[in-house]
Design an enzyme around this catalytic site. Structure first.
Site, PDB file in Angstrom:
ATOM      1  N   TYR A 170      60.116  23.703  59.418  1.00  0.00           N
ATOM      2  CA  TYR A 170      60.924  24.017  58.140  1.00  0.00           C
ATOM      3  C   TYR A 170      60.589  24.917  57.036  1.00  0.00           C
ATOM      4  O   TYR A 170      60.976  25.253  56.198  1.00  0.00           O
ATOM      5  CB  TYR A 170      60.923  22.610  57.278  1.00  0.00           C
ATOM      6  N   LYS A 216      55.404  15.663  69.699  1.00  0.00           N
ATOM      7  CA  LYS A 216      55.758  15.966  71.073  1.00  0.00           C
ATOM      8  C   LYS A 216      54.894  16.890  71.520  1.00  0.00           C
ATOM      9  O   LYS A 216      54.810  17.974  71.649  1.00  0.00           O
ATOM     10  CB  LYS A 216      57.170  16.708  70.976  1.00  0.00           C
ATOM     11  N   ASP A 227      61.072  11.710  71.276  1.00  0.00           N
ATOM     12  CA  ASP A 227      62.107  11.415  71.993  1.00  0.00           C
ATOM     13  C   ASP A 227      62.255   9.944  72.349  1.00  0.00           C
ATOM     14  O   ASP A 227      63.347   9.357  72.075  1.00  0.00           O
ATOM     15  CB  ASP A 227      62.246  12.329  73.137  1.00  0.00           C
ATOM     16  N   ASP A 264      63.037  14.528  59.486  1.00  0.00           N
ATOM     17  CA  ASP A 264      64.242  14.589  58.751  1.00  0.00           C
ATOM     18  C   ASP A 264      65.201  13.920  59.718  1.00  0.00           C
ATOM     19  O   ASP A 264      66.263  13.170  59.450  1.00  0.00           O
ATOM     20  CB  ASP A 264      64.557  16.114  58.681  1.00  0.00           C
ATOM     21  N   ASP A 272      67.235   9.932  59.446  1.00  0.00           N
ATOM     22  CA  ASP A 272      68.679  10.002  59.473  1.00  0.00           C
ATOM     23  C   ASP A 272      69.244   9.194  60.437  1.00  0.00           C
ATOM     24  O   ASP A 272      70.187   8.227  60.290  1.00  0.00           O
ATOM     25  CB  ASP A 272      69.295  11.385  59.782  1.00  0.00           C
TER      26      ASP A 272
END
Ligand code: ATP
Ligand code: MG
Length: 330
Positions: free
Chosen positions: A124, A171, A203, A227, A231
């Protein structure tokens, strides 16, 4: 600020889309629970059209000096608005609770999660380049200092709120350098402070949280993962209209719903104000008014359980009607 008796100053930035509908609703709620001095400022697409700047210097300066900021959403200009605003308040973590509410139809009613999202770096931070006409690059920065500060915050957060510990989503099996540094630094901080922490591949987390959200509580994430995964969690609890967030800094914070401008329903007066009202509850808590925060939360919970409800939650009520119901309960 100079006068110790002066009410806290809250900067109010509605932004675009449903920000213009849900932020005024949350301001009414704040007016009902305490004595605050509101200062309004502009930012977003409409501001860009009018002034040539999505985030005028006055707005940045106000957020940087106010005791707290309530923000709605920005449209196309979001990256030019929210990233600098998070920096203006010195925010290093975005706190995103995602929980199901009694009476709201949720895919996973047992969900009760809090995402602690790194708020200053990762992908980001936006070091993007176009190398040639058909090759683009992104440089991702992860620092030990930002990771440690997030780890410290996570340790304090779970201790203050009585959580058993936290989970670090990463990850690092693929991004060994960046996510490896992130994971190892956060874990080292937990170990140093005697806080239980475990890890999960992000994941695998996405699948496991859908199948059985109860196995997770506080989840510490790199910026983009936080983020996306929050969601996803919104989907488990009944939609984006329910998720508040706090961008926390050392001295002040910026409070905003997790959702965006919702262009599909903007201007219709039917946006769910709950996410922004719950963000206002986090705001007053940051000012030390835990009692007002608890009152707001309980009023919202009452309305969510007994109605009225906006269309995203299967009802027919307007933003106005839901706000009035919250105010009536207060
Ligand atoms: P943006 O680019 O500003 O994020 P978006 O198109 O991604 O815009 P979001 O605001 O993220 O829109 O919302 C995604 C979906 O969730 C939309 O269908 C929107 O109507 C719905 N939604 C989001 N917030 C609310 C809310 N407060 N009340 C009702 N529905 C909402
Ligand atoms: Mg969106």
């Amino acid at each position: 600020r100079g006068d110790a008796d002066a009410p806290p100053e809250i900067a109010v930035i509605e932004g675009d889309g449903i920000g213009r509908e849900v932020v005024p609703a949350a301001v009414e709620v704040l007016e009902a629970v305490g004595d605050y001095a509101f200062a309004e400022a502009e930012a977003g697409d409409a501001t860009l059209d009018e002034t040539g700047e999505a985030l005028p210097a006055e707005t940045y300066d106000l957020a940087a000096s106010a005791d707290a900021t309530l923000f709605g959403a920005a449209g196309e200009s979001a990256a030019d608005v929210i990233l600098p605003l998070r920096e203006a308040v010195g925010s290093f973590v975005n706190v995103r609770p995602a929980r199901a509410y009694l009476g709201v139809d949720a895919l996973r009613p047992e969900t009760d999660l809090v995402f602690l999202r790194e708020n200053t770096e990762g992908v980001y931070a936006g070091h993007e380049d176009r190398l040639t006409d058909n090759v683009s690059t992104l440089t991702r920065v992860v620092t030990e200092s930002a990771s440690r500060r997030l780890g410290e915050f996570a340790c304090e957060y779970v201790a203050e709120r009585g959580h058993d510990g936290f989970t670090v989503a990463h990850k690092a099996n693929v991004m060994r350098e960046t996510d490896g540094l992130f994971r190892d630094t956060v874990l080292a901080e937990a170990e140093r402070r005697g806080v239980d922490a475990d890890t999960v591949l992000m994941d695998a987390f996405a699948t496991r949280v859908c199948l059985d959200p109860e196995q997770f509580g506080v989840v510490v994430c790199p910026n983009l993962a936080g983020d996306v995964l929050s969601d996803l969690a919104a989907g488990l609890v009944g939609g984006l209209g329910l998720l508040p967030s706090a961008n926390v800094g050392e001295e002040r914070g910026l409070f905003e719903p997790v959702h965006g401008t919702a262009p599909d329903i903007a201007g219709k007066g039917v946006a769910n104000p709950s996410a922004t009202i719950l963000s206002a509850a986090m705001l007053v808590e940051s000012l030390g008014d835990d009692d007002a925060g608890a009152r707001i939360r309980s009023a919202v919970e009452g309305v969510l359980s007994d109605g009225p409800r906006t269309p995203d939650l299967g009802g027919e009520a307007t933003t106005r009607e839901v706000t009035d119901a919250v105010l009536a309960r207060l």
